[in-house]
Design a protein around this motif. Structure first.
Motif, PDB file in Angstrom:
ATOM      1  N   LEU A 214       0.902  -1.119  -0.086  1.00 35.26           N
ATOM      2  CA  LEU A 214      -0.055   0.067   0.022  1.00 35.26           C
ATOM      3  C   LEU A 214       0.737   1.130   0.060  1.00 35.26           C
ATOM      4  N   TYR A 215       0.453   2.190  -0.748  1.00 33.91           N
ATOM      5  CA  TYR A 215       1.031   3.603  -0.584  1.00 33.91           C
ATOM      6  C   TYR A 215       0.100   4.783  -0.372  1.00 33.91           C
ATOM      7  N   PHE A 216       0.575   5.540   0.527  1.00 35.23           N
ATOM      8  CA  PHE A 216      -0.210   6.879   0.671  1.00 35.23           C
ATOM      9  C   PHE A 216       0.464   7.953   0.294  1.00 35.23           C
ATOM     10  N   ASN A 217      -0.092   8.496  -0.709  1.00 38.18           N
ATOM     11  CA  ASN A 217       0.891   9.886  -1.246  1.00 38.18           C
ATOM     12  C   ASN A 217      -0.042  10.941  -1.183  1.00 38.18           C
ATOM     13  N   ARG A 244       1.773  -3.171   6.245  1.00 40.97           N
ATOM     14  CA  ARG A 244       2.853  -2.684   5.340  1.00 40.97           C
ATOM     15  C   ARG A 244       2.520  -1.501   4.345  1.00 40.97           C
ATOM     16  N   ALA A 245       2.936  -0.190   4.525  1.00 42.80           N
ATOM     17  CA  ALA A 245       2.870   0.832   3.984  1.00 42.80           C
ATOM     18  C   ALA A 245       3.823   1.649   3.749  1.00 42.80           C
ATOM     19  N   ALA A 246       3.744   2.554   2.467  1.00 45.69           N
ATOM     20  CA  ALA A 246       5.095   3.519   2.151  1.00 45.69           C
ATOM     21  C   ALA A 246       4.492   4.720   1.450  1.00 45.69           C
ATOM     22  N   ILE A 247       5.644   5.541   0.895  1.00 42.96           N
ATOM     23  CA  ILE A 247       5.336   6.395   0.039  1.00 42.96           C
ATOM     24  C   ILE A 247       6.091   6.255  -1.254  1.00 42.96           C
ATOM     25  N   ASN A 248       5.726   6.991  -2.390  1.00 36.83           N
ATOM     26  CA  ASN A 248       6.415   6.793  -3.457  1.00 36.83           C
ATOM     27  C   ASN A 248       8.152   7.262  -3.355  1.00 36.83           C
ATOM     28  N   TYR A 255       8.075  11.965 -10.936  1.00 31.41           N
ATOM     29  CA  TYR A 255       7.254  11.801  -9.879  1.00 31.41           C
ATOM     30  C   TYR A 255       7.948  11.975  -8.624  1.00 31.41           C
ATOM     31  N   PRO A 256       7.861  13.123  -7.920  1.00 32.15           N
ATOM     32  CA  PRO A 256       8.473  13.397  -6.805  1.00 32.15           C
ATOM     33  C   PRO A 256       8.161  12.404  -5.642  1.00 32.15           C
ATOM     34  N   LYS A 257       9.149  12.166  -4.671  1.00 29.58           N
ATOM     35  CA  LYS A 257       9.010  11.547  -3.598  1.00 29.58           C
ATOM     36  C   LYS A 257       7.698  11.908  -2.721  1.00 29.58           C
ATOM     37  N   GLY A 258       6.976  10.971  -2.379  1.00 23.91           N
ATOM     38  CA  GLY A 258       5.814  11.285  -1.420  1.00 23.91           C
ATOM     39  C   GLY A 258       4.597  11.681  -2.279  1.00 23.91           C
ATOM     40  N   ALA A 280      -2.007   0.381  -4.406  1.00 22.87           N
ATOM     41  CA  ALA A 280      -1.105  -0.418  -4.088  1.00 22.87           C
ATOM     42  C   ALA A 280      -0.503  -0.942  -5.323  1.00 22.87           C
ATOM     43  N   THR A 281       0.747  -0.770  -5.337  1.00 23.47           N
ATOM     44  CA  THR A 281       1.750  -0.851  -6.733  1.00 23.47           C
ATOM     45  C   THR A 281       3.027  -1.304  -5.969  1.00 23.47           C
ATOM     46  N   ASN A 282       4.052  -1.023  -6.830  1.00 23.51           N
ATOM     47  CA  ASN A 282       5.440  -1.125  -6.439  1.00 23.51           C
ATOM     48  C   ASN A 282       6.263   0.005  -7.146  1.00 23.51           C
ATOM     49  N   TRP A 283       6.359   1.002  -6.477  1.00 19.78           N
ATOM     50  CA  TRP A 283       7.086   2.135  -7.285  1.00 19.78           C
ATOM     51  C   TRP A 283       8.486   1.932  -7.287  1.00 19.78           C
TER      52      TRP A 283
END
Length: 375
Positions: A214-217, A244-248, A255-258, A280-283
């Motif tokens: 999961l990503y929260f951007n 499990r979660a992250a940002i770009n 595509y700037p961080k976060g 949900a992906t994989n940056w």
């Protein structure tokens, strides 16, 4: 114009009260179960929800009925959409369709609002290559893209319906996302400048199932102080719950961080409205643009399930990723429910203590090129 400072001060004020908030009990109290049921129903009963199709119209009616049943003021907005179908011989046929989007809300005394949205439509072939490769079409269930997003939105609506909120809560199932974010753009452009200024956050739910994590951007134009109190708080909630979660990570300078990209949230971001994209992906794979969702495998030969009726279906996902629909629905609800509840009631869970320190970054949201062009 609603300055970043003023918006940040309002968010900071949300941390005054730290008492827990009771969440409305639902018929099935296990988080994510309601979302998973809606996901499976929408994918099974309304495949081929292409913009302007009977399936999209019926799915919109289903979502509208669900939100009305929950006590929200809900209606269907119809919008004319024109998008090109490009032939290999460079001939273009313009498709003229009528999309159907659902807009629901629970008004509060405060003029401020929080929006939760997910696109209802599935991919429609837009060129000869799409047609030749059987992408999209009438058989496309669109579980990941995006029945699951709509399912989570409906569960959040159900669990929040009896929570007294300080701000208006609005739920939107958009149309025309696949052809160019027509529904979200239509909505934000019809908002008055004051309505946009009074929108504290737009949460966009899209592609929640297939991706590795999961990503929260945030949006590119979301003020840093608001990002800390929304995106960063979502990540903190996830970490506390073992999700499990992250940002770009920003491995691609485009595509700037976060920040997120290429979904309905962009329409609001272009107008300087704070956004939180949940996906949900994989940056870290492929071109580092979020397009490749997983490592290439027999189950996902190209590393993604985008727009493929064989891959983005209940039968395939239940076999390739058993239990994933229920798990991801549970994870997203477990993060967003306390986040939205805290923001919407001006009360935060004890573990969601506001960021310490008196300093709040001061800045102004500058219009994007697209926004400036409209002026």
């Amino acid at each position: 114009m609603f300055s970043a400072l003023r918006r940040a001060v309002m968010y900071a004020a949300l941390g005054v009260c730290l008492s827990p908030v009771a969440v409305a009990q639902t018929p099935n109290d296990k988080p994510g179960s309601i979302a998973a049921q809606h996901t499976r129903y929408i994918a099974t009963v309304f495949p081929g929800r292409m913009t302007g199709s009977p399936a999209e119209m019926l799915a919109a009616d289903y979502v509208n009925q669900q939100l009305t049943r929950l006590g929200y003021q809900s209606d269907i907005r119809r919008l004319d959409i024109h998008y090109p179908y490009r032939h290999a011989a460079r001939r273009v046929d313009w498709q003229h369709v009528q999309g159907h989007m659902v807009i629901a809300g629970k008004k509060a005394a405060s003029p401020y609002q929080i929006i939760v949205m997910a696109h209802l439509d599935t991919f429609a072939p837009q060129n000869d290559r799409d047609t030749n490769h059987n992408l999209g079409g009438l058989s496309y269930q669109g579980v990941d893209d995006n029945a699951a997003g709509v399912g989570v939105m409906l569960e959040l609506a159900e669990r929040l319906r009896d929570v007294p909120t300080g701000y208006t809560l609005r739920f939107i199932a958009t149309s025309g996302e696949e052809e160019g974010r027509f529904g979200s753009t239509n909505y934000v452009e019809k908002m008055s400048a004051q309505e946009r200024a009074n929108t504290l956050l737009v949460i966009n739910l899209d592609n929640l199932i297939v991706g590795d994590r999961l990503y929260f951007n945030s949006g590119k134009n979301t003020p840093a102080a608001v990002t800390k109190l929304t995106r960063d708080r979502a990540l903190a909630i996830a970490a506390r719950k073992g999700i499990r979660a992250a940002i770009n990570p920003g491995l691609n300078p485009t595509y700037p961080k976060g920040t997120g990209c290429c979904n309905d949230a962009d329409a609001f971001d272009n107008y300087g409205v704070p956004v939180l994209s949940v996906e949900a992906t994989n940056w870290s794979l492929g071109k580092h643009d979020g397009y490749q969702q997983v490592t290439k495998s027999r189950a996902f030969p190209d590393g993604y399930a985008w727009h493929d009726p064989k891959l983005d279906s209940l039968a395939h996902l239940d076999k390739a990723l058993p239990g994933r629909i229920e798990k991801r629905s549970r994870d997203v609800v477990n993060v967003l429910l306390p986040l939205i509840t805290g923001l919407a009631t001006a009360e935060l869970q004890p573990e969601d203590t506001p960021i310490k320190g008196d300093r709040i970054p001061i800045g102004t949201v500058h219009p994007s090129p697209e926004q400036a062009a409209r002026k």
